[in-house]
Design an enzyme around this catalytic site. Structure first.
Site, mmCIF file in Angstrom:
data_model
loop_
_atom_site.group_PDB
_atom_site.id
_atom_site.type_symbol
_atom_site.label_atom_id
_atom_site.label_comp_id
_atom_site.label_asym_id
_atom_site.label_seq_id
_atom_site.Cartn_x
_atom_site.Cartn_y
_atom_site.Cartn_z
ATOM 1 N N GLY A 15 0.828 -1.210 0.000
ATOM 2 C CA GLY A 15 0.000 0.000 0.000
ATOM 3 C C GLY A 15 0.859 1.255 0.000
ATOM 4 N N ARG A 25 13.696 9.846 -2.414
ATOM 5 C CA ARG A 25 14.635 10.956 -2.647
ATOM 6 C C ARG A 25 15.816 10.870 -1.685
ATOM 7 N NH1 ARG A 25 14.860 15.941 0.081
ATOM 8 N NH2 ARG A 25 15.485 17.781 -1.146
ATOM 9 N N ARG A 29 19.643 10.371 -2.801
ATOM 10 C CA ARG A 29 20.618 11.441 -2.531
ATOM 11 C C ARG A 29 21.712 10.970 -1.573
ATOM 12 N NH1 ARG A 29 17.507 16.860 -3.448
ATOM 13 N NH2 ARG A 29 17.221 16.533 -5.686
ATOM 14 N N ARG A 76 1.265 -5.170 -5.826
ATOM 15 C CA ARG A 76 1.246 -6.391 -5.039
ATOM 16 C C ARG A 76 1.684 -7.488 -6.002
ATOM 17 N NH1 ARG A 76 -2.787 -3.399 -1.737
ATOM 18 N NH2 ARG A 76 -1.589 -3.223 0.161
ATOM 19 N N GLY A 106 4.986 -1.845 3.948
ATOM 20 C CA GLY A 106 4.406 -2.291 5.212
ATOM 21 C C GLY A 106 4.885 -3.686 5.577
ATOM 22 N N ASP A 107 4.192 -4.334 6.482
ATOM 23 C CA ASP A 107 4.730 -5.602 6.993
ATOM 24 C C ASP A 107 4.727 -6.724 5.958
ATOM 25 O OD1 ASP A 107 2.043 -5.933 7.125
ATOM 26 O OD2 ASP A 107 1.966 -6.549 9.226
ATOM 27 N N THR A 130 3.357 3.326 5.740
ATOM 28 C CA THR A 130 1.936 2.955 5.780
ATOM 29 C C THR A 130 1.205 3.988 6.629
ATOM 30 O OG1 THR A 130 0.354 1.427 6.794
ATOM 31 C CG2 THR A 130 2.580 1.251 7.562
ATOM 32 N N ASP A 132 -1.332 3.478 8.438
ATOM 33 C CA ASP A 132 -1.998 2.886 9.609
ATOM 34 C C ASP A 132 -1.188 2.952 10.910
ATOM 35 O OD1 ASP A 132 -4.299 2.181 8.240
ATOM 36 O OD2 ASP A 132 -3.419 0.308 7.534
ATOM 37 N N ASP A 134 0.887 0.833 12.043
ATOM 38 C CA ASP A 134 0.712 -0.443 12.746
ATOM 39 C C ASP A 134 1.959 -1.313 12.707
ATOM 40 O OD1 ASP A 134 0.619 -0.853 10.042
ATOM 41 O OD2 ASP A 134 -1.050 -2.250 10.079
ATOM 42 N N ARG A 159 -18.005 18.819 10.500
ATOM 43 C CA ARG A 159 -18.565 19.458 11.703
ATOM 44 C C ARG A 159 -19.346 20.728 11.345
ATOM 45 N NH1 ARG A 159 -17.881 18.993 16.887
ATOM 46 N NH2 ARG A 159 -16.071 17.637 16.738
ATOM 47 N N MET A 174 -9.797 4.859 8.030
ATOM 48 C CA MET A 174 -9.059 3.618 7.794
ATOM 49 C C MET A 174 -8.538 3.044 9.107
ATOM 50 S SD MET A 174 -7.157 3.888 4.149
ATOM 51 C CE MET A 174 -8.141 3.691 2.652
ATOM 52 N N ARG A 176 -8.196 -1.278 9.745
ATOM 53 C CA ARG A 176 -8.897 -2.576 9.866
ATOM 54 C C ARG A 176 -8.519 -3.290 11.148
ATOM 55 N NH1 ARG A 176 -8.205 -3.386 4.212
ATOM 56 N NH2 ARG A 176 -10.166 -2.804 3.277
ATOM 57 N N GLU A 227 -12.396 1.278 10.560
ATOM 58 C CA GLU A 227 -13.000 0.211 9.728
ATOM 59 C C GLU A 227 -13.203 -1.092 10.501
ATOM 60 O OE1 GLU A 227 -11.109 0.490 5.296
ATOM 61 O OE2 GLU A 227 -9.740 0.401 7.001
HETATM 62 P P1 ADP Z 1 2.214 -4.093 2.697
HETATM 63 O O1 ADP Z 1 3.687 -4.056 2.492
HETATM 64 O O2 ADP Z 1 1.583 -2.736 2.523
HETATM 65 O O3 ADP Z 1 1.821 -4.794 3.987
HETATM 66 P P2 ADP Z 1 1.287 -6.445 1.128
HETATM 67 O O4 ADP Z 1 0.875 -7.237 2.340
HETATM 68 O O5 ADP Z 1 0.381 -6.428 -0.025
HETATM 69 O O6 ADP Z 1 1.560 -4.902 1.475
HETATM 70 O O7 ADP Z 1 2.708 -7.001 0.658
HETATM 71 C C1 ADP Z 1 3.381 -6.447 -0.456
HETATM 72 C C2 ADP Z 1 4.089 -7.507 -1.237
HETATM 73 O O8 ADP Z 1 5.083 -8.143 -0.420
HETATM 74 C C3 ADP Z 1 3.215 -8.670 -1.702
HETATM 75 O O9 ADP Z 1 2.470 -8.355 -2.868
HETATM 76 C C4 ADP Z 1 4.251 -9.733 -1.984
HETATM 77 O O10 ADP Z 1 4.897 -9.502 -3.228
HETATM 78 C C5 ADP Z 1 5.278 -9.486 -0.867
HETATM 79 N N1 ADP Z 1 5.026 -10.440 0.238
HETATM 80 C C6 ADP Z 1 4.133 -10.334 1.233
HETATM 81 N N2 ADP Z 1 4.158 -11.428 2.031
HETATM 82 C C7 ADP Z 1 5.105 -12.248 1.518
HETATM 83 C C8 ADP Z 1 5.617 -13.536 1.863
HETATM 84 N N3 ADP Z 1 5.143 -14.208 2.904
HETATM 85 N N4 ADP Z 1 6.597 -14.059 1.102
HETATM 86 C C9 ADP Z 1 7.079 -13.390 0.036
HETATM 87 N N5 ADP Z 1 6.636 -12.179 -0.350
HETATM 88 C C10 ADP Z 1 5.668 -11.610 0.361
#
Ligand code: ADP
Length: 328
Positions: A15, A25, A29, A76, A106-107, A130, A132, A134, A159, A174, A176, A227
């Site tokens: 995301g 950047r 740099r 993704r 993100g994670d 991200t 969120d 989180d 408001r 947002m 979840r 959410e």
């Molecule tokens: P975010 O980084 O925002 O949490 P996603 O959960 O969609 O977003 O993860 C982004 C991308 O990271 C995924 O589309 C995939 O390519 C890769 N990814 C996520 N989980 C795994 C995993 N267990 N093994 C390998 N690649 C992963």
């Protein structure tokens, strides 16, 4: 891999969030400053697998610090979840002479980076991007502050109309799994009630609070709903529920949606992104890997990526108390 790092790649993945461009950047740099080559990878891990790369220099990132989204695009990529996909990615990185990468995401993106690092012993550093907020191991993620400002601005506008018509608004924001945006923006915008995934206060309490607020002479009310709140009802069902039980209220709903992810990054996010980018490149050049850059007590930190992924952020109890006192 312990050889010298001469070429660092940067990608944005998962995301998007405001501040990602400022982080790109900064990585570019810092590489230029350190006299290390820098390569941009487009469309996240998908672009890595397809070798969608571009050489970057300090001038390639002119005028992007103020832009939302990500100039490198994000995607993704299911192929990266497979060993075959990651093998292709590794081949492309080697072909381009890339020694390490910085992933802003993100994670999910960090999980991908960690798996890749384990498989190929390939140096990686993560920057948390991200809205969120989180991610464990950092008090702020890139984009969170900007999203808060966006949400507060929207609620201020809601408001105005709410008080002109003596209305109650349910505003969905947002979040979840976590209520950081809801809680912080709720306090910042003076919300009546804040419903977050971390706490289930029950619908009776919501009705009680709204009743009290009407009796105390408030002309309008705003209830912020994350959410993933645990009331068991979405914003539209909440509207129906309140209208049924408290007919004195004229209720409206506003779902803020994707606008929360966009917009020019706040000054805080720009500064944070600039700091994190420097730290990420410095960490790689110092031979570090599989770490996430974070900020804690206004100091930059490095947390093992596996901890960042597994850990959970905690909702700020003190802020919950402040919000309760403020709605008196
Ligand atoms: P975010 O980084 O925002 O949490 P996603 O959960 O969609 O977003 O993860 C982004 C991308 O990271 C995924 O589309 C995939 O390519 C890769 N990814 C996520 N989980 C795994 C995993 N267990 N093994 C390998 N690649 C992963």
């Amino acid at each position: 891999m312990s050889s010298k790092i001469n070429k660092i790649a940067v990608l944005t993945s998962g995301g998007d969030s405001p501040g990602m461009n400022a982080a790109i950047r900064s990585v570019v740099r810092t590489c230029a400053y350190m006299k290390v080559e820098c390569i941009a990878i487009y469309r996240g891990y998908q672009g890595m697998i397809e070798g969608d790369f571009k050489v970057m220099d300090a001038r390639s990132v002119n005028n992007i610090i103020n832009k939302g989204g990500t100039i490198l695009k994000s995607a993704r990529c299911d192929d990266f979840r497979t060993p075959e996909g990651r093998k292709k990615a590794h081949d492309e990185l080697l072909k381009a002479g890339i020694d390490a990468f910085v992933v802003i995401g993100g994670d999910g993106s960090f999980t991908g980076a960690m798996v890749f690092n384990k498989e190929y012993n390939f140096p990686v550093i993560g920057i948390p991007g991200t809205i969120d907020n989180d991610i464990f191991g950092t008090t702020f993620t890139l984009g969170f502050d900007t999203a808060l400002n966006t949400v507060v601005e929207c609620i201020d506008k809601i408001r105005d109309t709410a008080s002109s018509h003596n209305r109650l608004f349910f505003v969905e924001v947002m979040g979840r799994d976590v209520g950081h945006i809801a809680l912080n923006a709720g306090v910042g915008a003076g919300a009546e009630e804040i419903l977050i995934p971390e706490e289930n206060l029950g619908l009776d309490r919501l009705l009680e609070s709204l009743k009290r607020s009407k009796e105390s002479g408030k002309s309008s009310s705003i209830v912020i709903v994350a959410e993933g709140d645990k009331s068991g009802k979405n914003v539209f069902e909440l509207k129906e529920y309140v209208e049924e039980h408290l007919p004195i209220y004229d209720v409206r709903v506003s779902v803020l949606g994707h606008m929360q992810r966009g917009g020019a990054p706040s000054c805080y996010d720009r500064v944070l992104a600039s700091r994190m980018g420097v730290k990420a490149v410095e960490a790689l050049l110092a031979g570090k890997t599989s770490l996430m850059v974070g900020i804690q007590d206004n100091k930059l930190t490095l947390t093992p990526i596996n901890k960042a992924i597994k850990g959970h952020t905690k909702i700020d109890k003190e802020l919950i108390r402040v919000s309760e006192i403020m709605t008196t």
